[in-house]
Design a protein around this motif. Structure first.
Motif, PDB file in Angstrom:
ATOM      1  N   HIS A  70       1.565 -13.334  -3.847  1.00  0.00           N
ATOM      2  CA  HIS A  70       0.111 -13.101  -3.806  1.00  0.00           C
ATOM      3  C   HIS A  70      -0.321 -11.966  -2.877  1.00  0.00           C
ATOM      4  O   HIS A  70      -1.491 -11.619  -2.855  1.00  0.00           O
ATOM      5  CB  HIS A  70      -0.596 -14.391  -3.359  1.00  0.00           C
ATOM      6  CG  HIS A  70      -0.346 -15.543  -4.262  1.00  0.00           C
ATOM      7  ND1 HIS A  70      -0.939 -15.659  -5.504  1.00  0.00           N
ATOM      8  CD2 HIS A  70       0.458 -16.624  -4.131  1.00  0.00           C
ATOM      9  CE1 HIS A  70      -0.523 -16.770  -6.080  1.00  0.00           C
ATOM     10  NE2 HIS A  70       0.333 -17.366  -5.277  1.00  0.00           N
ATOM     11  N   GLY A  71       0.598 -11.442  -2.105  1.00  0.00           N
ATOM     12  CA  GLY A  71       0.239 -10.399  -1.153  1.00  0.00           C
ATOM     13  C   GLY A  71      -0.397 -10.990   0.103  1.00  0.00           C
ATOM     14  O   GLY A  71      -0.668 -12.190   0.191  1.00  0.00           O
ATOM     15  N   LEU A  72      -0.639 -10.124   1.058  1.00  0.00           N
ATOM     16  CA  LEU A  72      -1.239 -10.563   2.306  1.00  0.00           C
ATOM     17  C   LEU A  72      -2.748 -10.718   2.136  1.00  0.00           C
ATOM     18  O   LEU A  72      -3.385  -9.940   1.436  1.00  0.00           O
ATOM     19  CB  LEU A  72      -0.958  -9.557   3.423  1.00  0.00           C
ATOM     20  CG  LEU A  72       0.501  -9.419   3.837  1.00  0.00           C
ATOM     21  CD1 LEU A  72       0.663  -8.237   4.794  1.00  0.00           C
ATOM     22  CD2 LEU A  72       0.992 -10.689   4.481  1.00  0.00           C
ATOM     23  N   PRO A  73      -3.330 -11.712   2.793  1.00  0.00           N
ATOM     24  CA  PRO A  73      -4.779 -11.863   2.729  1.00  0.00           C
ATOM     25  C   PRO A  73      -5.466 -10.609   3.297  1.00  0.00           C
ATOM     26  O   PRO A  73      -4.992 -10.026   4.269  1.00  0.00           O
ATOM     27  CB  PRO A  73      -5.067 -13.073   3.611  1.00  0.00           C
ATOM     28  CG  PRO A  73      -3.766 -13.739   3.843  1.00  0.00           C
ATOM     29  CD  PRO A  73      -2.701 -12.720   3.612  1.00  0.00           C
ATOM     30  N   PHE A  74      -6.556 -10.214   2.676  1.00  0.00           N
ATOM     31  CA  PHE A  74      -7.359  -9.072   3.131  1.00  0.00           C
ATOM     32  C   PHE A  74      -6.579  -7.758   3.138  1.00  0.00           C
ATOM     33  O   PHE A  74      -6.934  -6.828   3.854  1.00  0.00           O
ATOM     34  CB  PHE A  74      -7.959  -9.335   4.517  1.00  0.00           C
ATOM     35  CG  PHE A  74      -8.743 -10.608   4.598  1.00  0.00           C
ATOM     36  CD1 PHE A  74      -9.972 -10.722   3.950  1.00  0.00           C
ATOM     37  CD2 PHE A  74      -8.255 -11.699   5.297  1.00  0.00           C
ATOM     38  CE1 PHE A  74     -10.697 -11.905   4.019  1.00  0.00           C
ATOM     39  CE2 PHE A  74      -8.973 -12.877   5.363  1.00  0.00           C
ATOM     40  CZ  PHE A  74     -10.207 -12.994   4.716  1.00  0.00           C
ATOM     41  N   PHE A  77      -8.259  -4.388   2.901  1.00  0.00           N
ATOM     42  CA  PHE A  77      -8.982  -3.849   4.057  1.00  0.00           C
ATOM     43  C   PHE A  77      -8.071  -3.192   5.091  1.00  0.00           C
ATOM     44  O   PHE A  77      -8.543  -2.706   6.106  1.00  0.00           O
ATOM     45  CB  PHE A  77      -9.801  -4.955   4.739  1.00  0.00           C
ATOM     46  CG  PHE A  77     -10.806  -5.587   3.819  1.00  0.00           C
ATOM     47  CD1 PHE A  77     -11.905  -4.869   3.350  1.00  0.00           C
ATOM     48  CD2 PHE A  77     -10.634  -6.892   3.411  1.00  0.00           C
ATOM     49  CE1 PHE A  77     -12.823  -5.447   2.487  1.00  0.00           C
ATOM     50  CE2 PHE A  77     -11.558  -7.486   2.547  1.00  0.00           C
ATOM     51  CZ  PHE A  77     -12.643  -6.766   2.088  1.00  0.00           C
ATOM     52  N   ARG A  78      -6.773  -3.197   4.814  1.00  0.00           N
ATOM     53  CA  ARG A  78      -5.821  -2.605   5.771  1.00  0.00           C
ATOM     54  C   ARG A  78      -6.001  -1.101   5.811  1.00  0.00           C
ATOM     55  O   ARG A  78      -6.154  -0.446   4.786  1.00  0.00           O
ATOM     56  CB  ARG A  78      -4.386  -2.928   5.370  1.00  0.00           C
ATOM     57  CG  ARG A  78      -4.026  -4.365   5.632  1.00  0.00           C
ATOM     58  CD  ARG A  78      -2.673  -4.733   5.116  1.00  0.00           C
ATOM     59  NE  ARG A  78      -1.641  -3.757   5.439  1.00  0.00           N
ATOM     60  CZ  ARG A  78      -0.400  -3.862   5.041  1.00  0.00           C
ATOM     61  NH1 ARG A  78      -0.026  -4.899   4.324  1.00  0.00           N
ATOM     62  NH2 ARG A  78       0.484  -2.966   5.349  1.00  0.00           N
ATOM     63  N   GLY A  79      -5.992  -0.550   7.022  1.00  0.00           N
ATOM     64  CA  GLY A  79      -6.131   0.887   7.178  1.00  0.00           C
ATOM     65  C   GLY A  79      -4.797   1.580   7.394  1.00  0.00           C
ATOM     66  O   GLY A  79      -4.742   2.731   7.793  1.00  0.00           O
ATOM     67  N   PHE A  80      -3.709   0.886   7.151  1.00  0.00           N
ATOM     68  CA  PHE A  80      -2.370   1.443   7.351  1.00  0.00           C
ATOM     69  C   PHE A  80      -1.462   0.928   6.252  1.00  0.00           C
ATOM     70  O   PHE A  80      -1.758  -0.022   5.575  1.00  0.00           O
ATOM     71  CB  PHE A  80      -1.820   1.049   8.726  1.00  0.00           C
ATOM     72  CG  PHE A  80      -1.739  -0.434   8.943  1.00  0.00           C
ATOM     73  CD1 PHE A  80      -0.601  -1.134   8.611  1.00  0.00           C
ATOM     74  CD2 PHE A  80      -2.822  -1.144   9.469  1.00  0.00           C
ATOM     75  CE1 PHE A  80      -0.527  -2.502   8.784  1.00  0.00           C
ATOM     76  CE2 PHE A  80      -2.758  -2.517   9.646  1.00  0.00           C
ATOM     77  CZ  PHE A  80      -1.608  -3.186   9.306  1.00  0.00           C
TER      78      PHE A  80
END
Length: 81
Positions: A70-74, A77-80
């Motif tokens: 499912h991937g990481l939550p949020f 919104f990661r900037g990297f």
């Protein structure tokens, strides 16, 4: 408020150690009891860590599977990367 940790109680213990190594340590001014205690504390901490990982391996693997699927939550919104 910080409090002092209680002084550990000491227990006299018999150990079988290489006599040449003990003699060399004493010659070098090393505190054999302190070194043995530090080594034992390190070994105990390492074993506790191993046991914790063993006891929690299933949950850790399940979390890893979930995030792989499912991937990481949020993550959007990661900037990297």
């Amino acid at each position: 408020m910080l409090t002092k940790a209680p002084k550990p109680q000491r227990k006299a213990t018999n150990l079988s150690l290489d006599q040449r190594l003990i003699a060399e340590a004493k010659e070098l001014g090393l505190n054999v009891s302190k070194i043995a205690e530090e080594g034992l504390a390190k070994a105990v901490a390492a074993r506790k860590s191993e046991l914790w990982l063993e006891e929690n391996r299933e949950a850790i693997e399940e979390h890893n599977r979930y995030f792989a699927e499912h991937g990481l939550p949020f993550s959007e919104f990661r900037g990297f990367e």
